[in-house]
Each structure stands twice: as C-alpha cells, then as structure tokens.
Scaffold this active site. Structure first.
Site, PDB file in Angstrom:
ATOM      1  N   TRP A 185       0.732  -1.235   0.072  1.00 35.32           N
ATOM      2  CA  TRP A 185       0.147  -0.027   0.009  1.00 35.32           C
ATOM      3  C   TRP A 185       0.719   1.310  -0.035  1.00 35.32           C
ATOM      4  CZ3 TRP A 185      -1.557   2.670   5.098  1.00 35.32           C
ATOM      5  CH2 TRP A 185      -0.648   2.491   6.165  1.00 35.32           C
ATOM      6  N   ASP A 186       2.090   1.243   0.107  1.00 37.36           N
ATOM      7  CA  ASP A 186       3.170   2.248   0.236  1.00 37.36           C
ATOM      8  C   ASP A 186       2.994   3.113  -0.945  1.00 37.36           C
ATOM      9  OD1 ASP A 186       3.978   0.079   1.858  1.00 37.36           O
ATOM     10  OD2 ASP A 186       6.035   0.873   1.715  1.00 37.36           O
ATOM     11  N   LYS A 188       2.951   0.280  16.121  1.00 37.75           N
ATOM     12  CA  LYS A 188       4.302   0.584  15.454  1.00 37.75           C
ATOM     13  C   LYS A 188       4.112   1.756  14.533  1.00 37.75           C
ATOM     14  CE  LYS A 188       6.201  -2.275  11.621  1.00 37.75           C
ATOM     15  NZ  LYS A 188       6.349  -3.137  10.576  1.00 37.75           N
ATOM     16  N   GLN A 189       3.197   2.176  14.050  1.00 36.68           N
ATOM     17  CA  GLN A 189       2.791   3.036  12.839  1.00 36.68           C
ATOM     18  C   GLN A 189       1.549   3.890  13.158  1.00 36.68           C
ATOM     19  OE1 GLN A 189       3.291  -0.420  10.410  1.00 36.68           O
ATOM     20  NE2 GLN A 189       2.898   1.364   8.616  1.00 36.68           N
ATOM     21  N   GLU A 247       0.889  -2.792  12.461  1.00 34.01           N
ATOM     22  CA  GLU A 247       1.151  -4.197  12.559  1.00 34.01           C
ATOM     23  C   GLU A 247       1.546  -4.649  13.736  1.00 34.01           C
ATOM     24  OE1 GLU A 247       4.039  -4.845   9.503  1.00 34.01           O
ATOM     25  OE2 GLU A 247       2.494  -4.478   7.932  1.00 34.01           O
TER      26      GLU A 247
END
Ligand code: BGC
Length: 804
Positions: free
Chosen positions: A368-369, A608-609, A496
């Site tokens: 998806w980046d 994580k993000q 994640e």
C-alpha cells in the site's frame, strides 16, 4: 538507540550541496549504506551504487522491476487459503563491472593509495560520478573518472563512461568489462525483511560474444519469466589497443589490452541493456537487446547524457520543492525527490517496490506504500505516472477476484504484498489481514480523479475496481445484532502491532469512503453513461440492489470511540490492552518486531505506526479539531515509529494541531530516514514510502494543503527555521505555484482557466498569471529548539515511546 543508528556516515564525508550528494572519502564502513544511497534507477531498471570495479561490495544488486522467481511457501502448519507461492525479485546478472589493471596491478579501492576522491550522485544530470587519482608505490599515478547512468528516457538502457589517464609513465593498461551471473543468498544479512535470489534461480540459455559485444539470455526455473542482458563498448584513445570478447557458463567479458602512454586519455564507454518478459522466448529478448545496443551506440554517451538532463529538467520543473537559502534542507529534499523519480518514472505495467530498485529489502514487493505514500506526490507532479500505477492495479483485478474467493469472500481483495498480482504474504496476521489495501487503492484513485479531472479513467478503469472492492466490504462486514451498525471483524489496520482485531477505525472509515465513492460513481454512471453501466451489469453481474446495500453499510458504519477519554479507539480491544512499559524498554530493543515474539507485542497497547493518526490525515474532514488534538496526544505517546511510514504522517498531524516542534522533528526524521540511516537498515535499500511521506510533510504539513472533495486549500505553517517553501502542483492540467514564508503566501496560477482555492478560511479566486498574496494569520508556534537538518541531529531521533 541501536548501534546501527550511530553508524551513519559523518558530515565530513557527505557534504551539503543543493544538487549533489557527495562522498568525499572512501570509507568501507559505510559501503553498504552508500550502495543504496548512490543507487541509480529509472523505475524499470535499478543498479546499486557499487564500485565500478565490482569490489568491494556488500549487496551487489541489479534489479529489473517485476522480474521475479516464485517458490513454494512451506508452512509448518498449513491452513486453508494461505498464500502458496512466494515471489522474490531476482538480482540479475551484474553488467556494471569494469576492472582496471595498470602494469598488471589491479585497482582495488580499499587498498589503493588515493590522491583525492570524490563520488557524487548528481541529481540534475542523473549520473553517478566518481573521480580519483590512484598513486601506486612504483611511482605511477593514474587518473580515473567514471560516470554511470540508468537512462530515464530509454528504460532498458544503462551506460558507463570510464576514463583512465596515466599521469607518470607509459604502462600496459587492461580494462575488463564484465557481465557476471550474480550469486544469491536467501537472507543476506539475517533480517527477515530481506530475501534475495541471484542467478542460481536462472537457467542460462543464450550466450554469445562478438567484437565488443556480449549477449546473454536466461529463463527463471519456476515463474516462467525470461531475461536478456547485453553489453557493448566503444573505446576512444590515441593509444594502440586490442580487444577480445568471450562468454562462458557464468559470465561474459570484453577485454581491452592497451599500450598506455602517459598523458593520453583512454575512454571506455559501456552500454548495458536488460529486457524481461512473462511470455517471450529468450532468443527474441536477446535480439531486442541487440537492437537497443545498436541504437545506444549510435546515440553515444553524450546523447544519453543530454536526454537524461532533458528528462530531469522536466522532472524538476514539475516537482522541485525549494527552500531558499537553506542548502541542508535543499539537499535533503532533492535527494528524496530524486529517488522518487528513480523509483517511479519508468514503472510501466509494474508497481513501485517498497525499496524502489535500490536494494533487496522486502523482496521487490509492492505494498500500500504506493497508493498512500507515493501516489500523492505523483498525482500532483506527474499524473500520467500516477495513472500508470493505478492501471497496474486494475490489470491485476482478476487475481484480486481470485484471492477474494480463496479467502471465502465476494468481490476482489488486492494482495497485501505482491509482484505478479497474487498474494505473497505468508504471515496473514500482519499481511493478508490488512484488507484496508482495497480502500487505500480506491482512495488514491479518487484523489487522482479529483486532482486531474480524468473522468474517463474513472469510468473505464475505476468503476470496476469500485464495484469489486465494495462487494468485498459488504460481504466482509455485518450489521450488529444490537445496534444495527455495520461492523468489520478480524482485520489488521496499518498498525502491524495490533493484528486481527475487530473494527479497526482506519479500516472502517476507509471502507466507508470506498463504499460511498462506489455508490456515487456507479449511480452517476447509470445516469450519464448507460452504456458503460450496462457493460458492468453484463460483464460483472452488477445488480441494482447491490448499490443500496453498499450505501446502507457505509451509512451505518461503526466507529469505535471512547466517550470517557474523548478519543477514537484504534479498534474494539485497544483500550483494554496492557500498557507497554516504555520506560524499561532500552533503545536497542527497537524495532520491537526484531526483539519480541509477535504474540507478546500483540498483547500490549503499543503502536508500530500511524493508524488513527493516518485516518485523521487522509479523512481529516471526519474529525473535529479538538478530536484531532486529543487523538494525536494519545497515540503519539504510544507509537514507536518502528515503521518508516509513521513519522511523516505524525509530522503532518502535529503541524495541524499546533505541535510545531514535533512537526519539525518528525519531518526531519522522514527526510533523513535514509541519508542518516534512521531505521538502521538503509543497506537493504531506500525507504521509498518515507520519501513520499517526506514530500507530504512539506506540502500537507508545513504548507497545510488539503484536497478534500477536489477543493484545494492551504493553511500554511512554515517553520521560521525553514525560512520559506516554494513548490508547484499540477491541478486539472494547470500549474499552481505556491510560494510561502512563515508570514505570507503567494499563489500563482499558470494556465488558462481560473481556479478557486482556499487560503486559511478565505476563498481565493485565482486568475491565470496573476499572483495572489495573502497574509498567514495562524502563525506557526516558533519551532524553538527544533534541530537543524544534519545527520548528527538525526541521532536525536528516537522512538517516541522510548527515552529520548
Ligand atoms: C510497514 C508496512 C509497509 C511495509 C513496506 C512495514 O514495516 O509496517 O506498513 O507497507 O513495511 O514498506
């Protein structure tokens, strides 16, 4: 802070120049990182920035986007519907090597005595240049200069110009130009995020050599792909010389034996070409390679340089972000944008690997980046390339339909990680379960259509994606028994570290957007283009009642919210999880994923993000300012930023909610992700998503741009320390130039039709060619102690959760 973070090359090696990344000294400690930073690529072909002579080397990568081998994924315990075949990009034969011998002594960079050394990635010329003088103990001195380019204009072509001049005395000079089958290793550095195959997965089927040319052809053993690689040469010198070409099982060579005379330049030009196919015979690809070489030799290196410069002039015209009087930021910005150019420009019919073509990290997979981090930049600077990448997803719609069936769902499910369109993620918890990929693709599609006005693309390509993704969502979720809300269970959001959860806020919000857009588009189509509508009914069985179903699911979407704390919850279970003990987690335990079993991480409230924070950026209009502020404060302290995709998004929201210092330092973190090796793994390749994210910190963060519903607005917050920010955007075929200082904004439209934008809360009608200047009323809070952009400052960049 992990040791690797401290290993980044010091300032005295990498000097600051606005258009070049310059290495002023050879230092083997930084070799692996430099191979990524100095990589040259065009989105189709990529070469790591290795030494011309082939040694020393850490990862000797040459990659052709999409050229991969498949392998059976062996699970200790199988289960229904798991991905079956792994896909890994192949490190193809290495054609960039030119070995040099003077008086039979090999030139070997680490042991050679050097009088002067400079290597530079020239971001305007598009070349990797090296210049040095080799002083030999015999008294001989040799000037060596080289220039390498991967052509942006001719996607199959690379070239190297290699000059040798004896400075002290006459001597025999031998130049050996090679194309060598690369050796692979599964995990070159033991990091599970890296896997690499070399030529051991290829069968060499063709090998021929004649004059100064070598042609080699290969087929993969299992994925059924074919490859040709060919080299040709020209030598210009007044010295006399002989040439011999040969090829054997694992290499092809062209050897020049030259009677070197002092002061006479010997110039070897090497042309390199690669071709790959899923269908074609090897011999056919070899013939193509020969034709490209014929043309390249005819054009000559100067011709290639000129076209490279033209291409980049155009790229910079559309993409440059200028920070006047700030060379450090300028270099950082251009470095990131240049690599974006190299990762995407000729990515035709393929995607953008997470590391571009700069290293083996993430196996050459597309994530998806591309849609969330790379496409915004392309949509507003080179929309044609954005369209190519969206079309590539469309080309894999059939595989996505198949994947949906494999996971017992209707519609289409795009793969979390892939090269050939099939799911390659063997770890479903942090992989396949990221169903949000569907909505991410649709989000990027919508932004592209809004920014370009490309309604045809929406009709011809987008509509089918919309139908199939909407089908997936309504089939995946359900209406709750008690409240009748539409819920989506058992998915993983962007974060994640919290996997297979119920009602991930990001997923639900993005799915809702996906569904609404599908309803709007397909309804409009039924009225405006009955023919296309009929073709959807005929070809993919679209039923009128389906659209009502999408609408109901979207309208009744459940969004987890904690009334007591006044924050949105990342998912249903988030609030009840145990708190991670950040105070007792040493910095060398980050990223957590490399030090703790996934089950440990999943039990805790640790992120994580950016997840909720990302939703607040992409769908900002769904949140009030107060909610944004509260959510940001809440999630910022729980986020480790263990993914390089995090800091840019946090920077943007920090800017929006008035956390100016954080906005600034997170932007630096994104900008220096690779230059200062913030994540400690730049040797595996550059972080392309972070590069795109860095651009977003400038445009959406400091310039405060938003593009909801096609309306472009700006709420600038340019930090005083940055000084100013100037950049162009392509909007519906016109060019909007934005010129900002901390206190003023000037907008100039280059085009023919007026455009209405919003500055802060004011509607501004822009007339072509008439600059409009406005005061910035919401001044940024002074980014007081915010650090300057230097590599050493990046050492201050630590995971937010850890002690800093
Ligand atoms: C991130 C993903 C990302 C992938 C590839 C992972 O570490 O968590 O969001 O897609 O890297 O860049």
């Amino acid at each position: 802070m992990s040791d690797s973070r401290r290993q980044h090359a010091p300032q005295d090696i990498y000097t600051r120049e606005p258009w070049r990344l310059v290495e002023t000294r050879f230092d083997e400690r930084y070799l692996a990182a430099a191979e990524s930073l100095f990589a040259t690529a065009n989105g189709y072909l990529g070469m790591r920035g290795t030494c011309d002579e082939g040694q020393p080397v850490v990862h000797n990568g040459t990659y052709v986007n999409g050229f991969h081998e498949t392998w059976p994924i062996v699970y200790g315990e199988e289960a229904y519907g798991f991905a079956k075949l792994g896909q890994t990009i192949v490190d193809v034969p290495d054609a960039k090597i030119i070995r040099l011998y003077v008086d039979d002594e090999p030139f070997f960079l680490p042991t050679a005595t050097l009088e002067g050394f400079e290597r530079a990635l020239d971001m305007r010329a598009g070349t990797l240049d090296r210049e040095l003088v080799w002083a030999h103990s015999s008294g001989q001195r040799v000037s060596i200069r080289s220039r390498r380019l991967v052509s942006l204009e001719h996607r199959h072509l690379a070239a190297i110009e290699y000059d040798v001049t004896l400075l002290a005395s006459d001597a025999p000079v031998v130049l050996v130009s090679e194309v060598v089958d690369s050796g692979g290793s599964t995990h070159p550095n033991g990091d599970p995020r890296t896997r690499q195959f070399g030529c051991e997965v290829l069968d060499a089927e063709v090998g021929r050599a004649a004059d100064a040319r070598v042609v080699r052809g290969y087929a993969t053993r299992s994925s059924g792909m074919t490859l040709s690689c060919a080299i040709d040469h020209e030598v210009r010198t007044d010295c006399s010389f002989g040439v011999k070409a040969s090829t054997d099982e694992s290499a092809g060579r062209v050897v020049y034996s030259i009677d070197g005379t002092v002061g006479t330049r010997i110039r070897l030009t090497k042309y390199i070409t690669y071709h790959t196919s899923r269908r074609r015979q090897v011999e056919e690809l070899c013939q193509r390679a020969e034709r490209v070489l014929d043309r390249a030799v005819e054009k000559g290196f100067q011709g290639l340089l000129a076209s490279q410069r033209r291409f980049l002039d155009d790229f910079w015209h559309h993409s440059d972000v200028e920070v006047p009087d700030n060379p450090e930021w300028q270099q950082t910005i251009r470095f990131n944008l240049f690599h974006m150019c190299q990762a995407t420009s000729r990515a035709e019919g393929v995607g953008v690997p997470a590391k571009g073509l700069t290293g083996p990290g993430y196996e050459g997979h597309y994530f998806w980046d591309t849609e969330i981090y790379v496409l915004p930049f392309l949509t507003y600077t080179k929309p044609r390339i954005a369209q190519n990448l969206l079309r590539q997803r469309y080309d894999c719609l059939e595989e996505a339909r198949q994947r949906a069936r494999e996971v017992n769902q209707r519609g289409a499910l795009f793969p979390w990680r892939t090269i050939n369109g099939n799911e390659a993620s063997a770890y479903y918890a942090a992989g396949t379960a990221q169903y949000h990929i569907n909505a991410d693709i649709v989000y990027a599609l919508r932004k592209y259509v809004d920014a370009t006005g490309d309604g045809d693309f929406l009709k011809e390509v987008g509509a089918e994606i919309l139908v199939e993704t909407a089908r997936l969502w309504v089939d995946l979720g359900f209406f709750g028994r008690h409240d009748g809300k539409f819920r989506i269970n058992g998915v993983t959001g962007p974060d994640e570290y919290n996997t297979v959860v119920n009602n991930n806020l990001y997923t639900n919000l993005m799915a809702r957007e996906n569904l609404w857009y599908a309803v709007k588009t397909i309804r409009a189509l039924s009225e405006d283009d009955p023919q296309r509508f009929a073709s959807l009914v005929r070809d993919i069985g679209l039923g009128a009642d389906e659209i009502d179903g999408w609408r109901q699911a979207a309208d009744r979407m459940y969004l987890p919210y904690d009334e007591r704390d006044g924050v949105h919850l990342q998912d249903d279970s988030f609030k009840d999880k145990q708190d991670w003990d950040f105070d007792s987690t040493p910095l060398d335990k980050y990223p957590l994923l490399l030090h703790y079993h996934p089950l440990v991480i999943y039990r805790y409230r640790v992120v994580k993000q950016a997840d909720v924070v990302l939703a607040m950026f992409l769908l900002g209009h769904e949140f009030s300012h107060d909610q944004k502020r509260r959510n940001f404060v809440y999630y910022d302290q729980l986020t480790t930023r263990d993914s390089s995709l995090s800091c840019s998004i946090e920077s943007i929201i920090a800017a929006e909610v008035g956390e100016a210092d954080k906005a600034f330092s997170y932007s630096i973190e994104a900008g220096l992700m690779d230059l200062a090796d913030v994540a400690g793994n730049v040797q595996d390749g550059c972080h392309i998503a972070s590069m795109g994210g860095f651009w977003m910190t400038l445009i959406y963060g400091f310039a405060g741009m938003r593009d909801t519903g096609g309306r472009i607005s700006f709420a600038p917050k340019v930090p005083v320390r940055l000084g100013g920010l100037r950049f162009p955007l392509q909007i519906r075929g016109q060019r909007l130039e934005v010129d900002l200082t901390p206190t003023s904004a000037t907008y100039t439209l280059r085009g023919e039709a007026p455009l209405t934008i919003v500055h802060e809360d004011e509607l501004v009608e822009l007339e072509p060619e008439v600059p409009s200047t406005r005061e910035v009323r919401r001044r940024p809070q002074a980014a007081g102690g915010a650090p300057a952009v230097t590599a050493s400052d990046a050492e201050a960049v630590t995971p937010a959760g850890g002690p800093s």
